[in-house]
Write a protein that holds these residues in place. Sequence first.
Motif, PDB file in Angstrom:
ATOM      1  N   LEU A  21      13.622  11.958   4.856  1.00  0.00           N
ATOM      2  CA  LEU A  21      12.335  11.474   4.396  1.00  0.00           C
ATOM      3  C   LEU A  21      11.946  12.258   3.151  1.00  0.00           C
ATOM      4  CD1 LEU A  21       9.374  10.772   6.763  1.00  0.00           C
ATOM      5  CD2 LEU A  21       8.992  11.793   4.539  1.00  0.00           C
ATOM      6  N   VAL A  22      11.613  11.553   2.074  1.00  0.00           N
ATOM      7  CA  VAL A  22      11.269  12.247   0.829  1.00  0.00           C
ATOM      8  C   VAL A  22       9.829  12.013   0.389  1.00  0.00           C
ATOM      9  CG1 VAL A  22      13.658  12.267   0.045  1.00  0.00           C
ATOM     10  CG2 VAL A  22      12.156  10.456  -0.732  1.00  0.00           C
ATOM     11  N   GLY A  23       9.168  10.978   0.938  1.00  0.00           N
ATOM     12  CA  GLY A  23       7.794  10.716   0.534  1.00  0.00           C
ATOM     13  C   GLY A  23       7.291   9.398   1.056  1.00  0.00           C
ATOM     14  N   SER A  24       6.267   8.879   0.391  1.00  0.00           N
ATOM     15  CA  SER A  24       5.638   7.639   0.806  1.00  0.00           C
ATOM     16  C   SER A  24       5.226   6.835  -0.420  1.00  0.00           C
ATOM     17  CB  SER A  24       4.412   7.953   1.663  1.00  0.00           C
ATOM     18  OG  SER A  24       3.700   6.782   1.987  1.00  0.00           O
ATOM     19  N   MET A  25       5.266   5.523  -0.293  1.00  0.00           N
ATOM     20  CA  MET A  25       4.892   4.605  -1.375  1.00  0.00           C
ATOM     21  C   MET A  25       4.122   3.481  -0.701  1.00  0.00           C
ATOM     22  SD  MET A  25       5.741   3.800  -4.825  1.00  0.00           S
ATOM     23  CE  MET A  25       6.751   5.224  -5.057  1.00  0.00           C
ATOM     24  N   ALA A  26       3.008   3.044  -1.306  1.00  0.00           N
ATOM     25  CA  ALA A  26       2.164   2.067  -0.625  1.00  0.00           C
ATOM     26  C   ALA A  26       1.508   1.095  -1.585  1.00  0.00           C
ATOM     27  CB  ALA A  26       1.083   2.788   0.173  1.00  0.00           C
ATOM     28  N   LEU A  27       1.268  -0.097  -1.060  1.00  0.00           N
ATOM     29  CA  LEU A  27       0.372  -1.079  -1.663  1.00  0.00           C
ATOM     30  C   LEU A  27      -0.870  -1.062  -0.773  1.00  0.00           C
ATOM     31  CD1 LEU A  27       2.983  -3.915  -2.165  1.00  0.00           C
ATOM     32  CD2 LEU A  27       1.906  -2.564  -3.994  1.00  0.00           C
ATOM     33  N   MET A  28      -1.990  -0.641  -1.331  1.00  0.00           N
ATOM     34  CA  MET A  28      -3.211  -0.461  -0.549  1.00  0.00           C
ATOM     35  C   MET A  28      -4.272  -1.464  -0.977  1.00  0.00           C
ATOM     36  SD  MET A  28      -3.201   3.706  -0.902  1.00  0.00           S
ATOM     37  CE  MET A  28      -3.273   3.589  -2.676  1.00  0.00           C
ATOM     38  N   ASP A  29      -5.212  -1.698  -0.076  1.00  0.00           N
ATOM     39  CA  ASP A  29      -6.338  -2.597  -0.371  1.00  0.00           C
ATOM     40  C   ASP A  29      -5.854  -3.938  -0.912  1.00  0.00           C
ATOM     41  OD1 ASP A  29      -8.153  -0.600   0.394  1.00  0.00           O
ATOM     42  OD2 ASP A  29      -8.101   0.285  -1.606  1.00  0.00           O
ATOM     43  N   ILE A  30      -4.879  -4.528  -0.223  1.00  0.00           N
ATOM     44  CA  ILE A  30      -4.344  -5.821  -0.651  1.00  0.00           C
ATOM     45  C   ILE A  30      -5.401  -6.898  -0.424  1.00  0.00           C
ATOM     46  CG2 ILE A  30      -2.575  -7.581  -0.231  1.00  0.00           C
ATOM     47  CD1 ILE A  30      -0.705  -5.298   0.666  1.00  0.00           C
ATOM     48  N   GLY A  31      -5.684  -7.646  -1.465  1.00  0.00           N
ATOM     49  CA  GLY A  31      -6.646  -8.737  -1.349  1.00  0.00           C
ATOM     50  C   GLY A  31      -6.849  -9.410  -2.692  1.00  0.00           C
ATOM     51  N   ARG A  32      -7.207 -10.683  -2.664  1.00  0.00           N
ATOM     52  CA  ARG A  32      -7.464 -11.450  -3.881  1.00  0.00           C
ATOM     53  C   ARG A  32      -6.284 -11.376  -4.854  1.00  0.00           C
ATOM     54  NH1 ARG A  32     -10.725  -7.883  -3.119  1.00  0.00           N
ATOM     55  NH2 ARG A  32     -10.544  -6.883  -5.153  1.00  0.00           N
ATOM     56  N   GLY A  33      -5.070 -11.303  -4.315  1.00  0.00           N
ATOM     57  CA  GLY A  33      -3.891 -11.287  -5.177  1.00  0.00           C
ATOM     58  C   GLY A  33      -3.637  -9.965  -5.874  1.00  0.00           C
ATOM     59  N   GLU A  34      -4.310  -8.912  -5.425  1.00  0.00           N
ATOM     60  CA  GLU A  34      -4.189  -7.593  -6.060  1.00  0.00           C
ATOM     61  C   GLU A  34      -3.925  -6.518  -5.018  1.00  0.00           C
ATOM     62  OE1 GLU A  34      -7.524  -6.535  -8.453  1.00  0.00           O
ATOM     63  OE2 GLU A  34      -7.452  -8.372  -9.637  1.00  0.00           O
ATOM     64  N   ALA A  35      -3.464  -5.373  -5.490  1.00  0.00           N
ATOM     65  CA  ALA A  35      -3.299  -4.201  -4.633  1.00  0.00           C
ATOM     66  C   ALA A  35      -3.291  -2.948  -5.494  1.00  0.00           C
ATOM     67  CB  ALA A  35      -2.009  -4.283  -3.822  1.00  0.00           C
ATOM     68  N   GLU A  36      -3.605  -1.835  -4.858  1.00  0.00           N
ATOM     69  CA  GLU A  36      -3.509  -0.532  -5.511  1.00  0.00           C
ATOM     70  C   GLU A  36      -2.202   0.121  -5.090  1.00  0.00           C
ATOM     71  OE1 GLU A  36      -5.842   3.751  -5.970  1.00  0.00           O
ATOM     72  OE2 GLU A  36      -6.647   2.231  -4.610  1.00  0.00           O
ATOM     73  N   VAL A  37      -1.505   0.713  -6.035  1.00  0.00           N
ATOM     74  CA  VAL A  37      -0.262   1.430  -5.758  1.00  0.00           C
ATOM     75  C   VAL A  37      -0.584   2.913  -5.587  1.00  0.00           C
ATOM     76  CG1 VAL A  37       1.986   2.107  -6.696  1.00  0.00           C
ATOM     77  CG2 VAL A  37       1.133  -0.229  -7.048  1.00  0.00           C
ATOM     78  N   GLY A  38      -0.062   3.489  -4.518  1.00  0.00           N
ATOM     79  CA  GLY A  38      -0.219   4.925  -4.287  1.00  0.00           C
ATOM     80  C   GLY A  38       1.084   5.508  -3.785  1.00  0.00           C
ATOM     81  N   TYR A  39       1.313   6.775  -4.076  1.00  0.00           N
ATOM     82  CA  TYR A  39       2.572   7.383  -3.655  1.00  0.00           C
ATOM     83  C   TYR A  39       2.484   8.902  -3.710  1.00  0.00           C
ATOM     84  CZ  TYR A  39       2.928   7.268  -8.730  1.00  0.00           C
ATOM     85  OH  TYR A  39       2.650   7.387 -10.069  1.00  0.00           O
ATOM     86  N   TRP A  40       3.395   9.517  -2.988  1.00  0.00           N
ATOM     87  CA  TRP A  40       3.647  10.951  -3.117  1.00  0.00           C
ATOM     88  C   TRP A  40       5.111  11.194  -2.757  1.00  0.00           C
ATOM     89  CZ3 TRP A  40       5.438  13.412   1.207  1.00  0.00           C
ATOM     90  CH2 TRP A  40       5.126  12.844   2.450  1.00  0.00           C
ATOM     91  N   VAL A  41       5.676  12.211  -3.361  1.00  0.00           N
ATOM     92  CA  VAL A  41       7.044  12.639  -3.069  1.00  0.00           C
ATOM     93  C   VAL A  41       6.983  14.122  -2.746  1.00  0.00           C
ATOM     94  CG1 VAL A  41       9.340  13.026  -4.069  1.00  0.00           C
ATOM     95  CG2 VAL A  41       8.144  10.873  -4.484  1.00  0.00           C
ATOM     96  N   GLY A  42       7.638  14.510  -1.656  1.00  0.00           N
ATOM     97  CA  GLY A  42       7.647  15.903  -1.229  1.00  0.00           C
ATOM     98  C   GLY A  42       8.210  16.822  -2.306  1.00  0.00           C
ATOM     99  N   VAL A  43       7.635  18.018  -2.385  1.00  0.00           N
ATOM    100  CA  VAL A  43       8.004  18.987  -3.423  1.00  0.00           C
ATOM    101  C   VAL A  43       9.514  19.233  -3.513  1.00  0.00           C
ATOM    102  CG1 VAL A  43       7.684  21.374  -4.221  1.00  0.00           C
ATOM    103  CG2 VAL A  43       5.721  20.062  -3.353  1.00  0.00           C
ATOM    104  N   PRO A  44      10.240  19.346  -2.382  1.00  0.00           N
ATOM    105  CA  PRO A  44      11.690  19.591  -2.513  1.00  0.00           C
ATOM    106  C   PRO A  44      12.442  18.466  -3.230  1.00  0.00           C
ATOM    107  CG  PRO A  44      10.954  19.979  -0.253  1.00  0.00           C
ATOM    108  CD  PRO A  44       9.809  19.345  -0.978  1.00  0.00           C
ATOM    109  N   TYR A  45      11.811  17.313  -3.385  1.00  0.00           N
ATOM    110  CA  TYR A  45      12.473  16.153  -3.974  1.00  0.00           C
ATOM    111  C   TYR A  45      11.932  15.797  -5.353  1.00  0.00           C
ATOM    112  CZ  TYR A  45      13.968  15.963   0.829  1.00  0.00           C
ATOM    113  OH  TYR A  45      14.488  16.307   2.047  1.00  0.00           O
TER     114      TYR A  45
END
Length: 176
Positions: free
Chosen positions: A78-102
Amino acid sequence: MDEHRIETERLTLRPPQPQDADEIQRLAGDFRIADVTRSIPHPYPPALAQQWIERCAQDWASGAAANFIITESDSGKLVGSMALMDIGRGEAEVGYWVGVPYWSRGYASEACNALVDFAFQQLRLRRLHASHLARNPQSGRVLFKAGFRHLGLGHSQCGCQGKLEPVELYERVSGE
């Protein structure tokens, strides 16, 4: 759900599983991650990762968000997380983090490009938006590499200290 799994050259993006909780807590619990994200606290409470994993499944089922764990395809780490958040009306916010070792391996860029393709092709979204702390320009490079354009400067409650800070704003529209 196969459609909820994304393969890239080096990475697999998949739904979070209960067995991921300890590693999520370990990586996301690093102050250097919490300091530059909006919603990761520091210290990271022990039960929080498990609660987040449960919420991810609910959000996917309701169509509110698509959260992925980023893993190395070869090692399964596992190296991190990637997300499409607040999906609605044909839009979404992109959010992510990657662990420091990576850090500095291009994983965030590779995963973000794949997430953008998933958002536009599988979910048929029309617009993605994202932001990052002005003091975290590496995050901006990830967005540029994924075809986002810079919109300007805003302010947001960010970092684990919850201070109002300048953030850089970005968008990507389908077909661009």
